[in-house]
Design an enzyme around this catalytic site. Structure first.
Site, PDB file in Angstrom:
ATOM      1  N   ARG A 119       0.849  -1.193   0.000  1.00  0.00           N
ATOM      2  CA  ARG A 119       0.000   0.000   0.000  1.00  0.00           C
ATOM      3  C   ARG A 119       0.887   1.247   0.000  1.00  0.00           C
ATOM      4  NH1 ARG A 119      -2.946   2.982   4.841  1.00  0.00           N
ATOM      5  NH2 ARG A 119      -3.926   4.570   3.555  1.00  0.00           N
TER       6      ARG A 119
ATOM      7  N   HIS B  85      -3.198  10.872   0.873  1.00  0.00           N
ATOM      8  CA  HIS B  85      -2.640  10.654   2.208  1.00  0.00           C
ATOM      9  C   HIS B  85      -2.013  11.972   2.662  1.00  0.00           C
ATOM     10  CE1 HIS B  85      -1.182   7.277   5.053  1.00  0.00           C
ATOM     11  NE2 HIS B  85      -0.900   8.419   5.643  1.00  0.00           N
TER      12      HIS B  85
ATOM     13  N   GLU C 116      -7.728   8.325   6.384  1.00  0.00           N
ATOM     14  CA  GLU C 116      -8.012   8.920   7.692  1.00  0.00           C
ATOM     15  C   GLU C 116      -8.573  10.342   7.622  1.00  0.00           C
ATOM     16  OE1 GLU C 116      -4.662   8.603  10.325  1.00  0.00           O
ATOM     17  OE2 GLU C 116      -4.706   6.425  10.326  1.00  0.00           O
TER      18      GLU C 116
ATOM     19  N   ASN D 156      -7.461   1.705   9.851  1.00  0.00           N
ATOM     20  CA  ASN D 156      -6.159   1.881  10.491  1.00  0.00           C
ATOM     21  C   ASN D 156      -6.388   1.794  11.983  1.00  0.00           C
ATOM     22  OD1 ASN D 156      -5.216   2.360   7.960  1.00  0.00           O
ATOM     23  ND2 ASN D 156      -4.731   4.526   8.298  1.00  0.00           N
TER      24      ASN D 156
ATOM     25  N   TYR E 246      -4.476   1.481  15.796  1.00  0.00           N
ATOM     26  CA  TYR E 246      -3.248   1.525  16.590  1.00  0.00           C
ATOM     27  C   TYR E 246      -3.506   1.279  18.070  1.00  0.00           C
ATOM     28  CZ  TYR E 246      -0.819   3.208  12.500  1.00  0.00           C
ATOM     29  OH  TYR E 246      -0.265   3.285  11.245  1.00  0.00           O
TER      30      TYR E 246
ATOM     31  N   GLU F   8      -3.580  -0.232   8.135  1.00  0.00           N
ATOM     32  CA  GLU F   8      -2.408   0.140   8.940  1.00  0.00           C
ATOM     33  C   GLU F   8      -2.573  -0.434  10.338  1.00  0.00           C
ATOM     34  OE1 GLU F   8      -1.526   4.359   9.251  1.00  0.00           O
ATOM     35  OE2 GLU F   8      -1.905   4.664   7.114  1.00  0.00           O
TER      36      GLU F   8
HETATM   37  C1  FCB Z   1      -1.569   7.134  10.774  1.00  0.00           C
HETATM   38  C2  FCB Z   1      -1.137   7.659   9.425  1.00  0.00           C
HETATM   39  C3  FCB Z   1       0.219   7.202   8.988  1.00  0.00           C
HETATM   40  C4  FCB Z   1       1.194   7.118  10.127  1.00  0.00           C
HETATM   41  C5  FCB Z   1       0.613   6.368  11.291  1.00  0.00           C
HETATM   42  C6  FCB Z   1       1.547   6.221  12.451  1.00  0.00           C
HETATM   43  O1  FCB Z   1      -2.434   8.040  11.357  1.00  0.00           O
HETATM   44  O2  FCB Z   1      -2.072   7.290   8.445  1.00  0.00           O
HETATM   45  O3  FCB Z   1       0.639   8.048   7.964  1.00  0.00           O
HETATM   46  O4  FCB Z   1       1.624   8.376  10.454  1.00  0.00           O
HETATM   47  O5  FCB Z   1      -0.557   6.985  11.713  1.00  0.00           O
END
Ligand code: FCB
Length: 465
Positions: free
Chosen positions: A80, A124, A169, A299, A301, A359
């Protein structure tokens, strides 16, 4: 230690790594690229840690072939990346820059020659600065300009690219760009940020239209950053706060993308700052935004744990640090169970055709040891725990069909400059040397087991000349 089971992932699962243009390419002033809002932001004192910028980044623009070899060495079947709008349409609107298209054409051909499926993100965050000068995302025209740009890229690359992500995002682009000002263009105006969110979603709708028209056999979707929101206690007040947080981070984007329009409770909460109150939601917009797409990109985290905070701004919810939890170098809680919860909730509440994790990853301060290795145990564990959690969600019925690790390599981490390393490959920014970290070795070995015995399914294209 939690270990994922490769057998929990169905055959033909998409396994990849992810990057984005401004974070890795460098060559910021070459071959006709115009400045983006990130070039301007980086040049503004105090905005980016240590005054760093993406002028060189990972110098990927000049190291393309070696980087593609590196990607191939991981055994992924997908990659990607994003296309930089200012390389393709430097004026924001109007004339196309062939040199820009040629670069991404080489990316795509190089991937296909290596049996890696290209996953192309159209936006992006590197908005051409000229469009910001004309109002940026709070202006409707920016969405229309995106539609034209999407038309150009789909026409040029649609013969070979069959997986498209419209917008990466929108929450971050809208809120951190125009609401809290941590990202480019650094504005701090709530109403502007919600105007931006509407136009980013509109851009998504226009992007889907362009892909459908020019690449009828493609899959297209949007990538949202989602984080499950939990109440700090069982109290009704904290539960209501978690619901507001969920509205802000998740439902504000999910609901319209899945054809339900904006969540009513949140429109009310926003009052004058809502796009509706600003008169920005025009007839037809919600149909365009809610057009059925082929997948939802997520995405993920971390999660948020919130308490009611009656005096804390318009959202009245405060994020808490969880005692006993582990935190990454970015100070994000490591919360793998929330990935399982999030996937099952999406499946139940929105029933997407398919979900791709576009992500997932973690930053930690890495060092190269005397043997030249990077022993990033915490990151390795992070991937193991999250893939185990994803496997659980799949076993329980979530239609997850792909996973991309963020990121292929350490890169320009926005407002944090080069300080936060997310790569599974270490980059020495002085020499541009790349070193596969322990996490990268683990991921490669895991993918080999997950894909054991599976035929390569990609159509073959001629190798680039
Ligand atoms: C996300 C972004 C990516 C990167 C990660 C850590 O928010 O899409 O570009 O910065 O976080």
């Amino acid at each position: 230690m939690t270990q994922p089971n490769p057998k929990n992932f169905p055959p033909r699962f998409t396994w990849g790594v992810a990057t984005s243009s401004y974070q890795i390419e460098g060559a910021a002033h070459e071959d006709g690229r115009s400045p983006s809002i990130w070039d301007t932001f980086c040049a503004t004192p105090g905005k980016v840690l240590n005054g760093e910028n993406g002028d060189v980044a990972c110098d990927h623009y000049h190291r393309l072939d070696r980087d593609l070899d590196l990607i191939q060495s991981l055994g992924v079947n997908a990659y990607r990346f994003s296309v930089a709008w200012p390389r393709i349409v430097p004026g924001g609107r109007g004339a196309t820059n062939q040199a820009g298209l040629d670069f991404y054409s080489r990316v795509v051909d190089g991937l296909l020659a290596r049996d890696i499926t290209p996953w192309l993100t159209l936006y992006h965050w590197d908005l051409p600065q000229v469009l910001q000068d004309r109002g940026g995302w709070p202006a409707r025209d920016t969405a229309l300009a995106f539609g034209d740009y999407a038309e150009v890229v789909t026409t040029a690359l649609g013969d070979r690219v069959k997986h498209w992500i419209t917008i990466n995002e929108p929450w971050v682009a809208a809120f951190m760009g125009y609401g809290n000002g941590i990202h480019a263009p650094g504005h701090t105006n709530l109403a502007e940020s919600f105007a931006a969110s509407h136009h980013l979603l509109l851009a998504h709708g226009l992007g889907v239209q362009a892909v459908r028209k020019n690449v009828p056999d493609a899959q297209v979707g949007i990538t949202l950053n989602l984080a499950a929101a939990y109440p700090a206690t069982d109290s009704e007040m904290d539960k209501a706060a978690a619901h507001r947080q969920d509205g802000f981070a998740n439902r504000w984007y999910l609901d319209p993308v899945f054809g339900r329009g904006y969540p009513r409770d949140f429109v009310e909460l926003l009052g004058d700052a809502s796009p509706q109150a600003q008169g920005l939601v025009l007839p037809g917009d919600l149909d365009l935004i809610g057009v059925v797409s082929d997948f939802l990109g997520v995405n993920m985290y971390s999660r948020s744990v919130v308490e009611d905070a009656p005096d804390d701004g318009w959202l009245r919810a405060r994020g808490l640090r969880v005692e006993g939890s582990e935190y990454t170098g970015f100070d994000w809680e490591v919360a793998p169970q929330s990935l399982t919860d999030l996937m099952l909730r999406l499946q139940k509440d929105y029933n997407p055709v398919a979900i791709y994790i576009t992500e997932n990853g973690a930053s930690y301060p890495d060092t190269v040891n005397a043997d030249g290795n990077v022993q990033d145990e915490a990151r390795t564990r992070y991937f193991q725990q999250h893939l185990a959690a994803l496997g659980d969600a799949i076993t329980d019925g979530a239609k997850v069909t792909g996973y991309f690790a963020w990121s292929l390599m350490d890169n320009f981490e926005w407002a944090e400059g080069y300080d936060k390393r997310f790569g599974i490959v270490y980059v020495d920014f002085e020499t541009q040397a790349r070193t596969l970290k322990q996490s990268g070795q683990w991921y490669r070995d895991f993918l080999a087991r997950a894909q054991e015995g599976q035929p390569v399914t990609l159509p073959r294209f001629p190798a680039p000349t």
